[in-house]
Design a protein around this motif. Structure first.
Motif, PDB file in Angstrom:
ATOM      1  N   HIS A   1       1.016  -0.942   0.112  1.00  0.00           N
ATOM      2  CA  HIS A   1      -0.018   0.092   0.145  1.00  0.00           C
ATOM      3  C   HIS A   1       0.886   1.282   0.164  1.00  0.00           C
ATOM      4  O   HIS A   1       1.923   1.267   0.822  1.00  0.00           O
ATOM      5  CB  HIS A   1      -0.872  -0.092   1.288  1.00  0.00           C
ATOM      6  CG  HIS A   1      -1.848   1.088   1.270  1.00  0.00           C
ATOM      7  ND1 HIS A   1      -2.270   1.553   2.595  1.00  0.00           N
ATOM      8  CD2 HIS A   1      -2.325   1.979   0.677  1.00  0.00           C
ATOM      9  CE1 HIS A   1      -3.046   2.472   2.495  1.00  0.00           C
ATOM     10  NE2 HIS A   1      -3.005   2.869   1.084  1.00  0.00           N
ATOM     11  N   GLY A   2       0.747   1.862  -0.941  1.00  0.00           N
ATOM     12  CA  GLY A   2       1.548   3.211  -1.139  1.00  0.00           C
ATOM     13  C   GLY A   2       0.798   4.622  -1.193  1.00  0.00           C
ATOM     14  O   GLY A   2      -0.349   4.503  -1.599  1.00  0.00           O
ATOM     15  N   ILE A   3       1.350   5.849  -1.291  1.00  0.00           N
ATOM     16  CA  ILE A   3       0.806   7.059  -1.533  1.00  0.00           C
ATOM     17  C   ILE A   3       1.833   7.740  -2.835  1.00  0.00           C
ATOM     18  O   ILE A   3       3.028   7.907  -2.347  1.00  0.00           O
ATOM     19  CB  ILE A   3       0.640   7.856  -0.318  1.00  0.00           C
ATOM     20  CG1 ILE A   3      -0.316   7.012   0.449  1.00  0.00           C
ATOM     21  CG2 ILE A   3       0.156   9.254  -0.753  1.00  0.00           C
ATOM     22  CD1 ILE A   3      -0.497   7.863   1.821  1.00  0.00           C
ATOM     23  N   LEU A   4       1.396   7.998  -3.762  1.00  0.00           N
ATOM     24  CA  LEU A   4       1.898   8.711  -4.648  1.00  0.00           C
ATOM     25  C   LEU A   4       2.037  10.164  -4.346  1.00  0.00           C
ATOM     26  O   LEU A   4       0.749  10.683  -4.236  1.00  0.00           O
ATOM     27  CB  LEU A   4       1.787   8.658  -6.032  1.00  0.00           C
ATOM     28  CG  LEU A   4       2.384   9.109  -7.186  1.00  0.00           C
ATOM     29  CD1 LEU A   4       3.931   8.380  -7.430  1.00  0.00           C
ATOM     30  CD2 LEU A   4       1.763   8.942  -8.879  1.00  0.00           C
ATOM     31  N   THR A   5       3.099  10.940  -4.052  1.00  0.00           N
ATOM     32  CA  THR A   5       3.036  12.232  -3.244  1.00  0.00           C
ATOM     33  C   THR A   5       3.878  13.217  -4.142  1.00  0.00           C
ATOM     34  O   THR A   5       4.955  12.850  -4.533  1.00  0.00           O
ATOM     35  CB  THR A   5       3.550  12.024  -1.682  1.00  0.00           C
ATOM     36  OG1 THR A   5       2.865  11.245  -1.136  1.00  0.00           O
ATOM     37  CG2 THR A   5       3.546  13.510  -1.132  1.00  0.00           C
ATOM     38  N   GLU A   6       3.526  14.277  -4.205  1.00  0.00           N
ATOM     39  CA  GLU A   6       4.205  15.337  -5.170  1.00  0.00           C
ATOM     40  C   GLU A   6       4.888  16.283  -3.989  1.00  0.00           C
ATOM     41  O   GLU A   6       4.436  16.818  -3.211  1.00  0.00           O
ATOM     42  CB  GLU A   6       3.343  16.170  -5.889  1.00  0.00           C
ATOM     43  CG  GLU A   6       4.068  17.228  -6.866  1.00  0.00           C
ATOM     44  CD  GLU A   6       3.218  17.850  -7.894  1.00  0.00           C
ATOM     45  OE1 GLU A   6       3.250  17.327  -9.197  1.00  0.00           O
ATOM     46  OE2 GLU A   6       2.871  19.010  -7.620  1.00  0.00           O
TER      47      GLU A   6
ATOM     48  N   LEU B   1       7.247   7.853  -4.271  1.00  0.00           N
ATOM     49  CA  LEU B   1       6.174   6.975  -3.908  1.00  0.00           C
ATOM     50  C   LEU B   1       6.754   6.506  -2.403  1.00  0.00           C
ATOM     51  O   LEU B   1       7.722   5.907  -2.224  1.00  0.00           O
ATOM     52  CB  LEU B   1       6.767   5.389  -4.767  1.00  0.00           C
ATOM     53  CG  LEU B   1       5.670   4.448  -4.855  1.00  0.00           C
ATOM     54  CD1 LEU B   1       3.960   4.860  -4.959  1.00  0.00           C
ATOM     55  CD2 LEU B   1       6.002   3.332  -5.802  1.00  0.00           C
ATOM     56  N   LEU B   2       5.775   6.891  -1.561  1.00  0.00           N
ATOM     57  CA  LEU B   2       5.930   6.741  -0.225  1.00  0.00           C
ATOM     58  C   LEU B   2       4.969   5.371   0.261  1.00  0.00           C
ATOM     59  O   LEU B   2       3.868   5.186  -0.144  1.00  0.00           O
ATOM     60  CB  LEU B   2       5.421   7.786   0.656  1.00  0.00           C
ATOM     61  CG  LEU B   2       6.027   9.013   0.160  1.00  0.00           C
ATOM     62  CD1 LEU B   2       5.155  10.227   1.146  1.00  0.00           C
ATOM     63  CD2 LEU B   2       7.439   9.030   0.078  1.00  0.00           C
ATOM     64  N   PRO B   3       5.700   4.139   0.981  1.00  0.00           N
ATOM     65  CA  PRO B   3       4.999   3.342   1.699  1.00  0.00           C
ATOM     66  C   PRO B   3       3.760   3.964   2.517  1.00  0.00           C
ATOM     67  O   PRO B   3       4.342   4.901   3.389  1.00  0.00           O
ATOM     68  CB  PRO B   3       6.041   2.499   2.556  1.00  0.00           C
ATOM     69  CG  PRO B   3       7.363   2.980   1.871  1.00  0.00           C
ATOM     70  CD  PRO B   3       7.148   4.417   1.300  1.00  0.00           C
ATOM     71  N   ALA B   4       2.601   3.604   2.518  1.00  0.00           N
ATOM     72  CA  ALA B   4       1.570   4.288   3.523  1.00  0.00           C
ATOM     73  C   ALA B   4       1.981   4.336   4.865  1.00  0.00           C
ATOM     74  O   ALA B   4       1.716   5.068   5.652  1.00  0.00           O
ATOM     75  CB  ALA B   4       0.325   3.493   3.226  1.00  0.00           C
ATOM     76  N   LYS B   5       2.604   3.154   5.296  1.00  0.00           N
ATOM     77  CA  LYS B   5       2.804   3.034   6.832  1.00  0.00           C
ATOM     78  C   LYS B   5       3.931   3.887   7.199  1.00  0.00           C
ATOM     79  O   LYS B   5       3.955   4.251   8.461  1.00  0.00           O
ATOM     80  CB  LYS B   5       3.350   1.567   7.109  1.00  0.00           C
ATOM     81  CG  LYS B   5       4.393   0.966   6.412  1.00  0.00           C
ATOM     82  CD  LYS B   5       4.813  -0.493   6.922  1.00  0.00           C
ATOM     83  CE  LYS B   5       6.094  -0.927   6.021  1.00  0.00           C
ATOM     84  NZ  LYS B   5       7.380  -0.414   6.588  1.00  0.00           N
TER      85      LYS B   5
ATOM     86  N   GLU C   1      -3.635   7.400  -3.741  1.00  0.00           N
ATOM     87  CA  GLU C   1      -3.280   5.974  -3.121  1.00  0.00           C
ATOM     88  C   GLU C   1      -3.151   5.025  -4.294  1.00  0.00           C
ATOM     89  O   GLU C   1      -4.204   4.908  -4.919  1.00  0.00           O
ATOM     90  CB  GLU C   1      -4.323   5.761  -1.940  1.00  0.00           C
ATOM     91  CG  GLU C   1      -4.254   6.366  -0.591  1.00  0.00           C
ATOM     92  CD  GLU C   1      -5.352   5.837   0.376  1.00  0.00           C
ATOM     93  OE1 GLU C   1      -4.740   4.779   1.044  1.00  0.00           O
ATOM     94  OE2 GLU C   1      -6.240   6.360   0.720  1.00  0.00           O
ATOM     95  N   LEU C   2      -2.416   3.888  -3.784  1.00  0.00           N
ATOM     96  CA  LEU C   2      -2.332   3.035  -4.797  1.00  0.00           C
ATOM     97  C   LEU C   2      -1.520   1.747  -3.961  1.00  0.00           C
ATOM     98  O   LEU C   2      -1.189   1.777  -3.080  1.00  0.00           O
ATOM     99  CB  LEU C   2      -1.582   3.406  -6.242  1.00  0.00           C
ATOM    100  CG  LEU C   2      -0.271   4.347  -5.996  1.00  0.00           C
ATOM    101  CD1 LEU C   2       0.850   3.452  -5.449  1.00  0.00           C
ATOM    102  CD2 LEU C   2       0.032   4.798  -7.330  1.00  0.00           C
ATOM    103  N   TYR C   3      -1.296   0.692  -4.988  1.00  0.00           N
ATOM    104  CA  TYR C   3      -0.416  -0.328  -4.709  1.00  0.00           C
ATOM    105  C   TYR C   3       0.885  -0.185  -5.583  1.00  0.00           C
ATOM    106  O   TYR C   3       0.669   0.044  -6.656  1.00  0.00           O
ATOM    107  CB  TYR C   3      -1.019  -1.830  -4.830  1.00  0.00           C
ATOM    108  CG  TYR C   3      -1.967  -2.140  -3.541  1.00  0.00           C
ATOM    109  CD1 TYR C   3      -1.432  -2.518  -2.209  1.00  0.00           C
ATOM    110  CD2 TYR C   3      -3.592  -1.952  -3.675  1.00  0.00           C
ATOM    111  CE1 TYR C   3      -2.276  -2.889  -1.247  1.00  0.00           C
ATOM    112  CE2 TYR C   3      -4.144  -2.450  -2.582  1.00  0.00           C
ATOM    113  CZ  TYR C   3      -3.513  -2.843  -1.255  1.00  0.00           C
ATOM    114  OH  TYR C   3      -4.537  -3.252  -0.421  1.00  0.00           O
ATOM    115  N   PHE C   4       1.864  -0.628  -4.914  1.00  0.00           N
ATOM    116  CA  PHE C   4       3.046  -0.901  -5.858  1.00  0.00           C
ATOM    117  C   PHE C   4       3.908  -2.120  -5.318  1.00  0.00           C
ATOM    118  O   PHE C   4       3.694  -2.662  -4.308  1.00  0.00           O
ATOM    119  CB  PHE C   4       4.069   0.361  -5.552  1.00  0.00           C
ATOM    120  CG  PHE C   4       4.599   0.506  -4.272  1.00  0.00           C
ATOM    121  CD1 PHE C   4       5.950   0.020  -4.210  1.00  0.00           C
ATOM    122  CD2 PHE C   4       4.145   1.013  -3.309  1.00  0.00           C
ATOM    123  CE1 PHE C   4       6.485  -0.085  -2.998  1.00  0.00           C
ATOM    124  CE2 PHE C   4       4.607   1.228  -2.038  1.00  0.00           C
ATOM    125  CZ  PHE C   4       6.003   0.768  -1.725  1.00  0.00           C
ATOM    126  N   ALA C   5       4.653  -2.470  -6.377  1.00  0.00           N
ATOM    127  CA  ALA C   5       5.484  -3.905  -6.129  1.00  0.00           C
ATOM    128  C   ALA C   5       6.895  -3.407  -6.733  1.00  0.00           C
ATOM    129  O   ALA C   5       7.084  -2.688  -7.851  1.00  0.00           O
ATOM    130  CB  ALA C   5       4.915  -5.009  -6.862  1.00  0.00           C
TER     131      ALA C   5
END
Length: 218
Positions: free
Chosen positions: A134-139, A175-179, A203-207
């Motif tokens: 679970h991640g957050i794409l942040t500017e 790309l920030l891990p949500a936690k 919010e998104l998922y990444f791998a």
């Protein structure tokens, strides 16, 4: 949203032979029971001449849909062992069909359990399995004097910079891990004396697979 989970990125086909019986295991990503049932039906039509087409699947955020079938093999010798492999690997949204072409020699209960389990393992080995986070794409917006500090901060915390735009100021999408998101944002604010602008894009998922960042909307 789950903080992380394992699933299939690219399905694969594995094959084993036990006492002349061929076991073909095909693994596929499925996001609904309808998808799983279509996949199973597709394999049954493709291998209409096989002795058995056994299946197992695990679907849902809490793996609430769990099904398996022995398809005529002795009860508990095929579907359940296949399902146990999927559950043991902690996979989500995954289906597998194992097709058996009988080779003329009976394997016995223990032999069947081992064969179907090994077939699924071979199918998974031929697949591309990933862990989604679970991640957050942040500017992040900053003036040029703060760029070096942020680049160092992101490198130290293994935060990937997905895009950069250099104009009057610099904008970086990270790309920030949500936690860890709040902790990283706080560090950005401290490193730039609160000069940086921080905007969540989505919010998104990444791998991370084979050195590549993969982004998913679900």
């Amino acid at each position: 949203m789950l903080e992380q989970y394992k699933t299939i990125y690219e399905g694969g086909i594995g094959e084993i032979v036990e006492k002349k019986s061929r076991f073909l295991a095909e693994v596929r990503l499925v996001k609904s029971e309808e998808e799983a049932l279509r996949f199973i039906e597709e394999k049954k039509k493709q291998h209409w001449d096989a002795t058995h087409n056994c299946f197992a699947y695990v679907i849902g955020e809490r793996r609430e849909l769990v099904r398996c079938s022995d398809d005529g093999e002795p009860q508990g010798t095929a579907g359940r062992p296949m399902l146990d492999v999927l559950l043991g690997e902690e996979l989500y949204n995954t289906a597998v069909v194992v097709t058996r072409y009988f080779g003329g020699t009976l394997l016995g209960t223990g032999g069947l359990v081992r064969a179907y389990s090994k077939a699924v393992q071979a199918g998974l080995a031929a697949s591309r399995v990933i862990t989604k986070y679970h991640g957050i794409l942040t500017e992040i917006g900053i003036d040029y004097t703060g760029v070096g500090k942020l680049q160092y901060l992101f490198a130290q915390n293994q935060i990937p910079v997905m895009d950069s735009q250099y104009a009057e100021n610099v904008k970086m999408q990270v790309l920030l891990p949500a936690k860890d998101a709040e902790q990283i944002k706080k560090a950005v604010t401290e490193a730039t004396n609160a000069r940086a602008s921080i905007t969540d894009v989505k919010e998104l998922y990444f791998a991370v697979s084979e050195g590549e960042y993969l982004l998913f909307d679900d």
